[in-house]
Scaffold this motif. Structure first.
Motif, PDB file in Angstrom:
ATOM      1  N   SER A  22       0.828  -1.211   0.000  1.00 36.36           N
ATOM      2  CA  SER A  22       0.000   0.000   0.000  1.00 36.36           C
ATOM      3  C   SER A  22       0.861   1.260   0.000  1.00 36.36           C
ATOM      4  O   SER A  22       0.511   2.263  -0.630  1.00 36.36           O
ATOM      5  CB  SER A  22      -0.932   0.005   1.215  1.00 36.36           C
ATOM      6  OG  SER A  22      -0.217   0.218   2.417  1.00 36.36           O
ATOM      7  N   GLN A  30      -1.134   4.294  -1.408  1.00 34.02           N
ATOM      8  CA  GLN A  30      -2.447   4.100  -0.799  1.00 34.02           C
ATOM      9  C   GLN A  30      -2.271   3.798   0.690  1.00 34.02           C
ATOM     10  O   GLN A  30      -2.868   2.875   1.237  1.00 34.02           O
ATOM     11  CB  GLN A  30      -3.197   2.953  -1.492  1.00 34.02           C
ATOM     12  CG  GLN A  30      -3.450   3.172  -2.966  1.00 34.02           C
ATOM     13  CD  GLN A  30      -4.407   4.318  -3.220  1.00 34.02           C
ATOM     14  OE1 GLN A  30      -5.342   4.548  -2.451  1.00 34.02           O
ATOM     15  NE2 GLN A  30      -4.186   5.059  -4.307  1.00 34.02           N
ATOM     16  N   VAL A  43      -3.191   5.249   3.436  1.00 28.29           N
ATOM     17  CA  VAL A  43      -4.342   5.359   4.343  1.00 28.29           C
ATOM     18  C   VAL A  43      -5.128   4.052   4.354  1.00 28.29           C
ATOM     19  O   VAL A  43      -5.517   3.539   5.413  1.00 28.29           O
ATOM     20  CB  VAL A  43      -5.246   6.538   3.938  1.00 28.29           C
ATOM     21  CG1 VAL A  43      -6.504   6.558   4.800  1.00 28.29           C
ATOM     22  CG2 VAL A  43      -4.482   7.857   4.086  1.00 28.29           C
ATOM     23  N   TRP A  44      -5.361   3.506   3.153  1.00 31.34           N
ATOM     24  CA  TRP A  44      -6.076   2.234   3.065  1.00 31.34           C
ATOM     25  C   TRP A  44      -5.258   1.100   3.683  1.00 31.34           C
ATOM     26  O   TRP A  44      -5.801   0.212   4.330  1.00 31.34           O
ATOM     27  CB  TRP A  44      -6.405   1.910   1.608  1.00 31.34           C
ATOM     28  CG  TRP A  44      -7.505   2.761   1.052  1.00 31.34           C
ATOM     29  CD1 TRP A  44      -7.395   3.792   0.171  1.00 31.34           C
ATOM     30  CD2 TRP A  44      -8.903   2.659   1.363  1.00 31.34           C
ATOM     31  NE1 TRP A  44      -8.619   4.352  -0.095  1.00 31.34           N
ATOM     32  CE2 TRP A  44      -9.573   3.666   0.619  1.00 31.34           C
ATOM     33  CE3 TRP A  44      -9.649   1.829   2.194  1.00 31.34           C
ATOM     34  CZ2 TRP A  44     -10.947   3.860   0.689  1.00 31.34           C
ATOM     35  CZ3 TRP A  44     -11.032   2.006   2.262  1.00 31.34           C
ATOM     36  CH2 TRP A  44     -11.652   3.013   1.504  1.00 31.34           C
ATOM     37  N   ALA A  48      -5.593   1.346   7.392  1.00 30.83           N
ATOM     38  CA  ALA A  48      -6.936   0.919   7.796  1.00 30.83           C
ATOM     39  C   ALA A  48      -7.050  -0.608   7.801  1.00 30.83           C
ATOM     40  O   ALA A  48      -7.633  -1.200   8.730  1.00 30.83           O
ATOM     41  CB  ALA A  48      -7.978   1.524   6.860  1.00 30.83           C
ATOM     42  N   LEU A  49      -6.483  -1.263   6.792  1.00 31.13           N
ATOM     43  CA  LEU A  49      -6.526  -2.728   6.735  1.00 31.13           C
ATOM     44  C   LEU A  49      -5.758  -3.355   7.891  1.00 31.13           C
ATOM     45  O   LEU A  49      -6.205  -4.348   8.484  1.00 31.13           O
ATOM     46  CB  LEU A  49      -5.957  -3.207   5.399  1.00 31.13           C
ATOM     47  CG  LEU A  49      -6.827  -2.951   4.164  1.00 31.13           C
ATOM     48  CD1 LEU A  49      -6.059  -3.304   2.886  1.00 31.13           C
ATOM     49  CD2 LEU A  49      -8.117  -3.772   4.250  1.00 31.13           C
TER      50      LEU A  49
END
Length: 372
Positions: free
Chosen positions: A216, A221, A223-224, A227-228
């Motif tokens: 990520s 990416q 932030v994603w 979050a994961l």
């Protein structure tokens, strides 16, 4: 549960000091609160948050205890163990970055305290110095090198070749110092401790989440990815999220804002206006000195507005990671993880002499390289 999350913020004296500094600076620098949020390097904050969760997950799985026991049995004296850990920290930092190397080495070092009597604080200090020395070798070893590499126009190999003399000299010097600072004392393994059980499922989950997080970051990416990782631990082991020192992230955010306020001081901007008139020695000293107070990454960003991304600037800001605590964010990460109040003073007993030595060696190499 809520009390456990709030307690680190209430007890963090360094955070309180940074808040007071920021308050004082807001009265003398242009007061523009809307810009403060943009002063924070959110990529760094997100990366740190993800690494903190992943490292804490491995730590709570008990795997560091298993690995630590194997290491203690393999190394029979304090000196060889210290030399191995310091060398590993320097090597890992060359391709995993200095922060990631610390998140691997320091928790493992802390685990060793349960298994044998070794000077943990001194080891962590040397590991912090080691990642500063090792990470300067490659363009991806630390954030300032990434910036310098992008501006320099050099290839990966050319940049590494440029930094190799300094990296080798400082790493070798640090290992010599390590040899004298850790005695050839036999390690006494604490056999009375019961066999520690570990959780393979949690370790494998951390490895899988680590891969997801790194991918990520590469895909921009983050932030994603964060979050994961957070959702993964909520489902697998929510105690990981409750055990993290979240105040460390706030410390970094306040540091970024304080540095921004410092760079906005009229007196500093006026002083930098004549930077082009400085000699090479003056520029070298400025890069090191500025790093001591606002850290080497912000110093690099600031100085790149006035001088090119040369070997001189690369040497100066990387050497500036030694010395005072703010010189490198890696210093702060390592000492915070040690959880020892006395280590903050002891760190400077080694880092300040290392700064002076690195400055002499670095400037000597620059003069030599210029003559070749």
């Amino acid at each position: 549960m809520l009390l456990n999350l709030v307690r680190p913020f209430a007890r963090d004296r360094f955070l309180h000091l940074l808040l007071l500094v920021g308050l004082a600076l807001s009265f003398v620098a242009p007061f523009q609160p809307k810009r403060w949020v943009h002063a924070i390097d959110w990529h760094t904050i997100i990366t740190l948050a993800g690494l903190m969760m992943l490292t804490k997950g491995v730590e709570l799985s008990g795997y560091f205890d298993v690995l630590g026991r194997r290491m203690v049995k393999r190394f029979d004296n304090e000196r060889t163990l210290a030399m191995f850990l310091v060398s590993a920290a320097a090597l890992l930092s060359t391709f995993l970055t200095n922060d990631v190397a610390l998140f691997i080495i320091v928790p493992l070092t802390i685990t060793l305290k349960k298994l044998c009597a070794i000077p943990i604080s001194r080891l962590i200090i040397f590991e912090a110095l080691a990642v500063n020395a090792g990470s300067l070798l490659t363009p991806i070893g630390n954030p300032q090198n990434i910036l310098l590499w992008g501006r320099s126009g050099l290839s990966f190999g050319e940049f590494t070749w440029q930094m190799a003399p300094l990296a080798l000299a400082l790493t070798a010097s640090l290992l010599v110092l390590c040899w004298f600072c850790f005695p050839n004392k036999k390690l006494i393994y604490q056999t009375h401790d019961k066999r520690h059980e570990w959780q393979p499922r949690l370790v494998l989950s951390c490895v899988a989440l680590y891969v997801v997080f790194i991918v990520s970051l590469e895909l921009k990416q983050e932030v994603w990815g964060l979050a994961l990782v957070a959702v993964g631990f909520l489902l697998l082991a929510h105690r990981v999220l409750l055990s993290i020192d979240w105040s460390l992230l706030l410390v970094f955010m306040v540091m970024f804002i304080d540095v921004y306020l410092i760079t906005q001081l009229p007196v500093l901007q006026h002083a930098l206006a004549g930077i082009n008139q400085l000699s090479n020695g003056g520029l070298f000293a400025l890069g090191i000195g500025l790093s001591q107070f606002i850290s080497n990454v912000p110093s690099t960003i600031l100085l790149l507005n006035y001088i090119p991304a040369s070997a001189l600037l690369a040497f100066a800001v990387n050497i500036g990671g030694f010395g005072l605590l703010p010189g490198s964010l890696a210093n702060l990460i390592a000492l915070r993880m040690a959880n020892d109040r006395r280590i903050w003073i002891r760190f400077h007993y080694y880092s300040l002499p290392m700064l002076l030595w690195a400055a002499v060696v670095g400037y000597g190499l620059l003069v030599l390289l210029k003559q070749l």
